[in-house]
Design a protein around this motif. Structure first.
Motif, PDB file in Angstrom:
ATOM      1  N   SER A 124       0.828  -1.201   0.000  1.00  0.00           N
ATOM      2  CA  SER A 124       0.000   0.000   0.000  1.00  0.00           C
ATOM      3  C   SER A 124       0.864   1.253   0.000  1.00  0.00           C
ATOM      4  N   LYS A 125       2.057   1.150   0.548  1.00  0.00           N
ATOM      5  CA  LYS A 125       3.014   2.261   0.556  1.00  0.00           C
ATOM      6  C   LYS A 125       4.333   1.734   0.019  1.00  0.00           C
ATOM      7  N   ILE A 126       4.822   2.337  -1.060  1.00  0.00           N
ATOM      8  CA  ILE A 126       6.072   1.820  -1.618  1.00  0.00           C
ATOM      9  C   ILE A 126       7.257   2.063  -0.683  1.00  0.00           C
ATOM     10  N   ALA A 127       7.117   2.957   0.254  1.00  0.00           N
ATOM     11  CA  ALA A 127       8.187   3.179   1.235  1.00  0.00           C
ATOM     12  C   ALA A 127       8.456   1.918   2.048  1.00  0.00           C
ATOM     13  N   ASP A 128       7.472   1.014   2.127  1.00  0.00           N
ATOM     14  CA  ASP A 128       7.630  -0.227   2.889  1.00  0.00           C
ATOM     15  C   ASP A 128       8.352  -1.327   2.110  1.00  0.00           C
ATOM     16  N   ILE A 129       8.621  -1.112   0.837  1.00  0.00           N
ATOM     17  CA  ILE A 129       9.283  -2.132   0.008  1.00  0.00           C
ATOM     18  C   ILE A 129      10.743  -2.240   0.410  1.00  0.00           C
ATOM     19  N   PRO A 130      11.202  -3.442   0.775  1.00  0.00           N
ATOM     20  CA  PRO A 130      12.595  -3.594   1.212  1.00  0.00           C
ATOM     21  C   PRO A 130      13.622  -3.563   0.075  1.00  0.00           C
ATOM     22  N   ASP A 131      13.219  -3.890  -1.153  1.00  0.00           N
ATOM     23  CA  ASP A 131      14.137  -3.921  -2.302  1.00  0.00           C
ATOM     24  C   ASP A 131      14.390  -2.487  -2.774  1.00  0.00           C
ATOM     25  N   THR A 132      15.541  -1.944  -2.429  1.00  0.00           N
ATOM     26  CA  THR A 132      15.870  -0.542  -2.714  1.00  0.00           C
ATOM     27  C   THR A 132      15.867  -0.235  -4.209  1.00  0.00           C
ATOM     28  N   ALA A 133      16.428  -1.117  -5.019  1.00  0.00           N
ATOM     29  CA  ALA A 133      16.491  -0.878  -6.466  1.00  0.00           C
ATOM     30  C   ALA A 133      15.094  -0.821  -7.068  1.00  0.00           C
ATOM     31  N   PHE A 134      14.253  -1.759  -6.675  1.00  0.00           N
ATOM     32  CA  PHE A 134      12.896  -1.777  -7.225  1.00  0.00           C
ATOM     33  C   PHE A 134      12.084  -0.593  -6.709  1.00  0.00           C
ATOM     34  N   LYS A 135      12.278  -0.233  -5.448  1.00  0.00           N
ATOM     35  CA  LYS A 135      11.582   0.931  -4.874  1.00  0.00           C
ATOM     36  C   LYS A 135      11.945   2.194  -5.663  1.00  0.00           C
ATOM     37  N   ALA A 136      13.213   2.358  -6.022  1.00  0.00           N
ATOM     38  CA  ALA A 136      13.653   3.523  -6.794  1.00  0.00           C
ATOM     39  C   ALA A 136      12.998   3.535  -8.179  1.00  0.00           C
ATOM     40  N   LEU A 137      12.902   2.374  -8.795  1.00  0.00           N
ATOM     41  CA  LEU A 137      12.260   2.272 -10.101  1.00  0.00           C
ATOM     42  C   LEU A 137      10.791   2.694 -10.010  1.00  0.00           C
ATOM     43  N   LEU A 138      10.107   2.234  -8.971  1.00  0.00           N
ATOM     44  CA  LEU A 138       8.702   2.589  -8.788  1.00  0.00           C
ATOM     45  C   LEU A 138       8.531   4.084  -8.524  1.00  0.00           C
ATOM     46  N   LYS A 139       9.434   4.672  -7.725  1.00  0.00           N
ATOM     47  CA  LYS A 139       9.357   6.119  -7.466  1.00  0.00           C
ATOM     48  C   LYS A 139       9.493   6.905  -8.764  1.00  0.00           C
ATOM     49  N   ASP A 140      10.405   6.457  -9.647  1.00  0.00           N
ATOM     50  CA  ASP A 140      10.576   7.126 -10.940  1.00  0.00           C
ATOM     51  C   ASP A 140       9.306   7.072 -11.789  1.00  0.00           C
ATOM     52  N   LYS A 141       8.501   6.045 -11.585  1.00  0.00           N
ATOM     53  CA  LYS A 141       7.253   5.893 -12.331  1.00  0.00           C
ATOM     54  C   LYS A 141       6.072   6.549 -11.625  1.00  0.00           C
ATOM     55  N   GLY A 142       6.325   7.122 -10.449  1.00  0.00           N
ATOM     56  CA  GLY A 142       5.273   7.816  -9.706  1.00  0.00           C
ATOM     57  C   GLY A 142       4.333   6.903  -8.950  1.00  0.00           C
ATOM     58  N   VAL A 143       4.723   5.669  -8.690  1.00  0.00           N
ATOM     59  CA  VAL A 143       3.854   4.688  -8.051  1.00  0.00           C
ATOM     60  C   VAL A 143       3.739   4.962  -6.551  1.00  0.00           C
ATOM     61  N   ALA A 144       2.503   4.970  -6.049  1.00  0.00           N
ATOM     62  CA  ALA A 144       2.249   5.135  -4.617  1.00  0.00           C
ATOM     63  C   ALA A 144       1.941   3.786  -3.963  1.00  0.00           C
ATOM     64  N   SER A 145       1.208   2.907  -4.688  1.00  0.00           N
ATOM     65  CA  SER A 145       0.869   1.560  -4.219  1.00  0.00           C
ATOM     66  C   SER A 145       0.957   0.617  -5.405  1.00  0.00           C
ATOM     67  N   ILE A 146       1.210  -0.666  -5.115  1.00  0.00           N
ATOM     68  CA  ILE A 146       1.390  -1.641  -6.195  1.00  0.00           C
ATOM     69  C   ILE A 146       0.809  -2.986  -5.781  1.00  0.00           C
ATOM     70  N   PHE A 147       0.261  -3.700  -6.774  1.00  0.00           N
ATOM     71  CA  PHE A 147      -0.209  -5.068  -6.544  1.00  0.00           C
ATOM     72  C   PHE A 147       0.160  -5.893  -7.774  1.00  0.00           C
ATOM     73  N   ASN A 148       1.010  -6.900  -7.608  1.00  0.00           N
ATOM     74  CA  ASN A 148       1.450  -7.772  -8.687  1.00  0.00           C
ATOM     75  C   ASN A 148       1.222  -9.227  -8.323  1.00  0.00           C
ATOM     76  N   VAL A 149       0.882 -10.035  -9.317  1.00  0.00           N
ATOM     77  CA  VAL A 149       0.772 -11.486  -9.159  1.00  0.00           C
ATOM     78  C   VAL A 149       1.447 -12.142 -10.361  1.00  0.00           C
ATOM     79  N   PRO A 150       1.904 -13.387 -10.187  1.00  0.00           N
ATOM     80  CA  PRO A 150       2.540 -14.066 -11.319  1.00  0.00           C
ATOM     81  C   PRO A 150       1.518 -14.555 -12.344  1.00  0.00           C
ATOM     82  N   LEU A 151       1.945 -14.600 -13.587  1.00  0.00           N
ATOM     83  CA  LEU A 151       1.174 -15.220 -14.661  1.00  0.00           C
ATOM     84  C   LEU A 151       1.740 -16.625 -14.819  1.00  0.00           C
ATOM     85  N   LYS A 152       0.902 -17.640 -14.610  1.00  0.00           N
ATOM     86  CA  LYS A 152       1.367 -19.023 -14.645  1.00  0.00           C
ATOM     87  C   LYS A 152       0.600 -19.847 -15.670  1.00  0.00           C
TER      88      LYS A 152
END
Length: 193
Positions: A124-152
């Motif tokens: 709900s808050k990208i600040a809580d994401i532990p992966d620093t590299a991915f968090k930076a990528l999301l900030k560059d895209k303006g993301v405030a919250s994210i929800f992802n699931v795998p395609l299987k």
């Protein structure tokens, strides 16, 4: 008389060859056209499903990231990558597919691991994401919250990621969101295969 049969056989053989070549070219041309038509229908289905997902989730951006092989390292081992292949956005939201191409999986190991092993990546808050590299990528895209699931695939092979981004504001995920996203992922995987 034998000469006449020889000439007649040669003419019939030549006519059959020309007809066969013409029909083969016609069939190949039709198959190529049908493949393009099939691809267009597939793409329309995926975009329709993404627009439905965007509307139902209240998100600002919905997308599919697919895994693929990149170049090779000097060792000969292939570089595993992922790229955005489909994306829909609400009015006023930037499309980010152009900035989401050929990401090396090794650079986003924690993110990919969480999606694949835990079955989702939801913050709900990208600040809580532990992966620093991915968090930076999301900030560059303006993301405030994210929800992802795998395609299987049906046999459990992960071929990509289905995602929704919330850009305008943070979003608290309701109970049932995970099941909804998984259901949509199954539908979209069917369109991709």
């Amino acid at each position: 008389m034998d000469g006449l049969y020889t000439i007649l056989a040669a003419v019939i053989s030549a006519t059959a060859t020309i007809t066969s070549v013409w029909l083969t070219r016609k069939i190949i041309h039709r198959k190529k056209r049908d493949a393009i038509v099939d691809e267009t229908i597939q793409n329309a289905n995926v975009y329709t499903a993404l627009e439905y997902l965007l509307g139902e989730s209240g998100g600002d951006r919905a997308y599919i990231m697919e895994f693929h092989n990149g170049e090779h390292y000097f060792s000969g081992r292939g570089q595993q990558k992922f790229s955005c292949t489909y994306e829909v956005v609400k009015s006023g939201i930037s499309a980010e597919f152009g900035n989401s191409q050929n990401h090396r999986i090794s650079n986003f190991h924690h993110y990919i691991s969480e999606v694949v092993n835990d079955g989702s990546f939801a913050y709900s808050k990208i600040a809580d994401i532990p992966d620093t590299a991915f968090k930076a990528l999301l900030k560059d895209k303006g993301v405030a919250s994210i929800f992802n699931v795998p395609l299987k695939t049906l046999n459990g092979k992960v071929i990509g990621i289905l995602g929704v981004d919330y850009v305008k504001s943070s979003h608290l995920f309701k109970e049932g969101t995970l099941e909804f996203m998984r259901r949509q992922a199954r539908i979209m995987t069917g369109y991709l295969l």
